[in-house]
Write an enzyme that holds these catalytic residues in place. Sequence first.
Site, PDB file in Angstrom:
ATOM      1  CB  ILE A  50      43.999  32.614  40.238  1.00  0.00           C
ATOM      2  CG1 ILE A  50      43.294  31.280  39.994  1.00  0.00           C
ATOM      3  CG2 ILE A  50      43.969  32.948  41.735  1.00  0.00           C
ATOM      4  CD1 ILE A  50      43.997  30.085  40.602  1.00  0.00           C
ATOM      5  N   GLY A  51      45.098  35.412  39.320  1.00  0.00           N
ATOM      6  CA  GLY A  51      45.727  36.680  39.658  1.00  0.00           C
ATOM      7  C   GLY A  51      44.925  37.869  39.167  1.00  0.00           C
ATOM      8  N   GLY A  89      35.939  18.397  55.491  1.00  0.00           N
ATOM      9  CA  GLY A  89      34.793  18.550  56.380  1.00  0.00           C
ATOM     10  C   GLY A  89      33.684  19.349  55.736  1.00  0.00           C
ATOM     11  CD  GLU A 144      52.973  35.946  33.638  1.00  0.00           C
ATOM     12  OE1 GLU A 144      53.715  35.027  33.217  1.00  0.00           O
ATOM     13  OE2 GLU A 144      52.106  35.778  34.513  1.00  0.00           O
ATOM     14  CG  HIS A 185      17.217  43.519  18.087  1.00  0.00           C
ATOM     15  ND1 HIS A 185      18.501  44.016  17.998  1.00  0.00           N
ATOM     16  CD2 HIS A 185      16.384  44.595  18.068  1.00  0.00           C
ATOM     17  CE1 HIS A 185      18.437  45.344  17.928  1.00  0.00           C
ATOM     18  NE2 HIS A 185      17.158  45.716  17.970  1.00  0.00           N
ATOM     19  N   GLY A 199      47.745  35.217  35.353  1.00  0.00           N
ATOM     20  CA  GLY A 199      46.780  34.237  34.872  1.00  0.00           C
ATOM     21  C   GLY A 199      45.387  34.581  35.367  1.00  0.00           C
ATOM     22  CB  CYS A 219      35.604  24.638  42.820  1.00  0.00           C
ATOM     23  SG  CYS A 219      34.330  25.520  41.874  1.00  0.00           S
TER      24      CYS A 219
END
Length: 468
Positions: free
Chosen positions: A186-187, A37, A205, A447, A184, A43
């Site tokens: 997300i964690g 919806g 882990e 620079h 990983g 994402c």
Amino acid sequence: MSENYDIVVIGGGPGGYVCAIRAAQLGLKVACVEKRGALGGTCLNVGCIPSKALLHSSHLFEEASEHFDTHGIEVSKPKVNLEKMMARKDKVVDSNVKGIEFLFKKNKVTYVKGAGEITSPTSVKVALLDGGEETLNAKNIVIATGSEVTPLPGVEIDEEKIVSSTGALTLPKVPKKMVVIGAGVIGLELGSVWRRLGAEVTVVEFLDRILPGMDGELVKQTQRIFAKQGLEFKLGHKVTAAKTTKSGVTLTVEPSKGGDAEELKADVVLVAIGRRPYTTGLGLDKVGVELDERGRVKTDEYFQTNVGGIFAIGDTIAGPMLAHKAEEDGVALAEMIAGEEGHVDYGKVPGVVYTWPEVASVGKTEEQLKEEGAEYSVGKFPFTANGRAKAMESTDGFVKLLEDKKTHRVVGAHIVGPAAGDLIAEVVLAMEYGASAEDIARTCHAHPALGEVVKEAALDADKRAIHM
């Protein structure tokens, strides 16, 4: 009621909506079916975008709490208004969702809200969200249904005390103690959010390292930085059971290679052990679409399944489970269906961890090159020697470039440092064009800028860095 289309895309995430828009740009009649919806997939709705909104907000909070004084900015101790922070996050998501809806209208893509099921190689039945059904006839069908959270046996997600990434984005208050299962991307990102906001965070882990698959040297430096920030790591351990009580969660944890079990207590537990392709309810078994041993849709180099006219992209197929990879898949497939050329080189897809500092990687790691027996050069340069990084008070990390000694092409880049996710783009472009480290080194960089660290790393590949 039925409608005829050149392409029907099932899934409105980064792969699906981009495929639909590109196909429409090429003059094809396109429909996109999305059952959420809201366009944008995991994402945009419960993944990349809301997590980056919270990462940015929590980073600003930590800056104000701990680092403003360094810059001569004196403020009273800031407080977290979590409700307001979450509302801002939701506003960011809503704005982006509406943006995709506008793009669909602009490009004349038909947006069908409902759950799609493939009933034949040329038809999709949609159970509409508003009720009823609709059949879409298509010359080509694209599976772009993305992925879902991988469950952990013995740990049942309730999205309250034991949460997935979705629940971790909507916690009503900052937990005193949080355990993250999985080190990983997300964690670490979501663990960083809640640590900054005040939680004590322990990351468990299974492997003896964080960020599986990334360059070993990069990982060691990154872990040291995160530990210095306050994240605690329990590596080489697995969670075998979870018991929920009124006050929180008790986890049973034991060494991955065997040993005595122990208990960890937390107010909230985040399960972040990975994602798996989402193909539920698509009717793939009925039309004969084959899956591999990991539940991914089998495709050839043209994204076509074993059933003619049915294609798949993004997280549902092999390759990195990344939004930008899905987008590239979508564009390439749309162009191929329209009779043009399309290609995605999965060896040049960058991966980014949006913590602070950021972590970014593309191409080969040193471990992979050693395993292949390749001859290579290493160019490395730290942010501590960069004027802009010093001015920003963000000097943790380095840029590392790997160059093949025979071809002189850059074959890998690994960055931990400020804006690593943006800096990696230069190297990805260089790799796409087969550039050498010398090509990057001879390119004039502004620079003072963080990009100079990339240039100095390129110079260092030939042992001629200037500022170190």
